[in-house]
Design an enzyme around this catalytic site. Structure first.
Site, PDB file in Angstrom:
ATOM      1  CG  HIS A 141       7.301  55.512  55.400  1.00 54.52           C
ATOM      2  ND1 HIS A 141       6.057  55.505  54.821  1.00 54.52           N
ATOM      3  CD2 HIS A 141       8.176  55.790  54.415  1.00 54.52           C
ATOM      4  CE1 HIS A 141       6.174  55.759  53.532  1.00 54.52           C
ATOM      5  NE2 HIS A 141       7.453  55.938  53.251  1.00 54.52           N
ATOM      6  CD  GLU A 174       3.934  54.503  57.568  1.00 58.30           C
ATOM      7  OE1 GLU A 174       4.170  55.536  58.213  1.00 58.30           O
ATOM      8  OE2 GLU A 174       4.080  54.430  56.334  1.00 58.30           O
ATOM      9  CB  CYS A 177       6.280  59.358  52.093  1.00 56.62           C
ATOM     10  SG  CYS A 177       7.643  58.910  51.063  1.00 56.62           S
TER      11      CYS A 177
END
Ligand code: XMP
Length: 512
Positions: free
Chosen positions: A170, A172, A82
């Site tokens: 993202h 994660e 990001c």
């Protein structure tokens, strides 16, 4: 410790999650804020790759966080996530602009170049999670676009001739369905980490380094009955044996029978522990105090006095052991500075200064669930490892208003019924934390032919991951009804039981 991934934190809410995911791959990593980056040489472990986190800032902001990318790019594999990706793109002459619409939520990753190591084995149109206000509009010759989404032209890129990448989604968060594959590709295939960071290895290397650091010195450590101090004690015990002196203080504010039971468990574990019954000192210091912060201060002060006096009985102590864990460490050096939203768990702050001891914190690189895993490896009994969190000031902050011995006794009885029933009904492990609050009011009831005017207690049980946010637990009605009956029938002084159905935020877990 042999190798690690360095995570540069630009202040994203997801940075800790990146670290959790990397560690789930059995690879050690550390988070460092962008404005306090260590030199690669100063880190104990060998850095195999760098992850640049997201950020609430825009690269276009005047005070946007920057780092010297040249310290890493071309020398080590780098993954920008990001904001991290936008920073790399911009520094290479790419165009980063505010998105026309804020790109937030689920998106489908298309035109994925699965020949590139980072995106190997990904499924076309796999779902990813986006959360950014800026977007990379175009990239220069030196970067190659390797994935898009219907609205994002550059969802992922590679720096040509380097093992460095940027992604605008993202990986994660669990909403990125194949996010873990992306992180595994980076950490395992690109950075070539060996995935050998396991609880066993942690114990082995930590014990060796504790032995080296402490030598023949003596260490004193305060046990609380909680997971962190118990695991820290067992690690130190394994390293230095009888040179570890543990102190377990009964402040008179523990659960029913807790002091005796836990002390017995510690003795069974082979720890060199002295139990100190100091409940009268605590009750005296608390007499007449109703303000929650005043209670915390009084308890903290008396604890230091009692602990210090006990520690002085041990000759030539050089070290103070503490069960500090990684979130506390990250918090204290975070990009934004210590967060105001978390209540301090350091009720005994000031202890090292007062005692003039060097501090040793064997768990300071671990997250809570990792502490439990290490505890399992050390064969710490389940009754300690699975224990709910319990606040340092104990029942004092669950008795609203002033504290008396009688109120403590009533709360201990009520709490004992609630916790025992949770265990009996196999609900204890579904709950993150449970307890009972004694309210500073009386209510009318009727028992037999008589009206009563007695105490009210509130049951509290929450689900949570880390205590920062929490939801009330939807315990079965029949269960609540049983607990209520048993309390009112057995505990003199209580004629009404209520259940707290507030979530955090806006409420908190404790009532004080
Ligand atoms: P709150 O009430 O802030 O609690 O939602 C979050 C977690 O922190 C614990 N807590 C404390 N722990 N000393 C502690 O050691 C304290 O003063 C303290 N206050 C709250 C609380 O039990 C919950 O797990």
């Amino acid at each position: 410790m042999s190798e690690m991934i360095l995570i540069v934190d630009f202040g994203s809410q997801y940075t800790q999650l990146i670290a959790r995911r990397v560690r789930e791959l059995n690879v050690y990593c550390e988070i460092h804020p962008f404005n306090h980056l260590p030199s690669l040489d100063s880190l104990e472990a060998q850095v195999k790759g760098v992850i640049l986190s997201g950020s609430p800032c825009s690269v276009k902001d005047e005070d946007a966080p920057h780092i010297d990318l040249q310290a890493y790019l071309g020398k080590l594999p780098v993954l920008g996530i990001c904001y991290g990706a936008q920073l790399i793109a911009e520094k290479h002459g790419g165009e980063v602009l505010p998105s026309r619409i804020r790109e937030y939520g689920r998106a489908k990753l298309s035109k994925i170049d699965t020949h590139k190591d980072l995106l190997k084995e990904l499924t076309q149109d796999t779902q990813v999670w986006m959360s950014h206000g800026d977007t990379i509009n175009s990239v220069p010759e030196s970067l190659e676009v390797i994935a898009k989404t219907p609205t994002v032209a550059v969802a992922a890129f590679k720096i040509k001739g380097q093992d460095s990448y940027g992604i605008q989604f993202h990986p994660e968060v669990t909403h990125s369905v194949e996010g873990k594959t992306v992180l595994r590709n980076f950490v395992v295939h690109i950075c070539k980490c060996a995935q050998d960071w396991t609880p066993d290895i942690f114990v082995e290397t930590t014990v060796a380094s504790l032995q080296q650091e402490i030598g023949n010195d003596k260490v004193v450590l305060g046990l609380s009955g909680g997971v962190d101090s118990s695991v820290a004690a067992m690690l130190l015990h394994k390293a230095i044996g009888k040179n570890l002196h543990c102190i377990f203080v009964d402040n008179g504010l523990l659960r029913k029978n807790e002091f005796q039971d836990v002390l017995a468990s510690y003795e069974d574990m082979g720890l060199n522990v002295s139990g100190v019954d100091a409940h009268e000192q605590f009750y005296q210091a608390l007499a007449g105090i109703s303000d929650p912060e005043e209670k915390r201060k009084a308890i903290g002060r008396v604890f230091i006095e009692v602990f210090d006096a006990e520690a002085h009985k041990i000759k030539e102590v050089k070290w103070l052991g503490q069960g500090t864990i990684y979130p506390d460490v990250i918090e204290s050096v975070s990009v934004k500075g210590p967060s105001a939203t978390i209540k301090s768990h350091h009720n005994v702050g000031g202890l090292p200064e007062k005692m003039h001891l060097k501090v040793i914190e064997p768990l300071k690189t671990l997250f809570k669930d990792e502490v439990r895993e290490v505890g399992k490896t050390l064969e710490i009994p389940q009754n300690i490892l699975q224990r709910h969190p319990f606040p340092g000031p104990g029942l004092a902050i669950r008795i609203l208003g002033d504290i008396t011995e009688k109120k403590v006794r009533i709360l201990q009885e009520v709490d004992h019924i609630f916790i025992s029933k949770l265990k009996e009904e196999n609900l204890y492990n579904d709950v993150w934390q449970a307890g009972v609050i004694l309210l500073p009011i009386q209510s009318v009831g009727v028992m037999g032919d008589e009206r009563t005017y007695e105490g009210v207690v509130s049951l509290r049980a929450v689900t949570s991951v880390d205590g920062m946010t929490a939801d009330w637990c939807h315990l079965p009605y029949e269960f609540l009804s049983d607990v209520s009956n048993e309390i009112i029938n057995n505990v003199k002084g209580v004629n009404r039981v209520v259940y707290d159905i507030s979530s955090k935020p806006p409420a908190t877990i404790e009532w004080e």
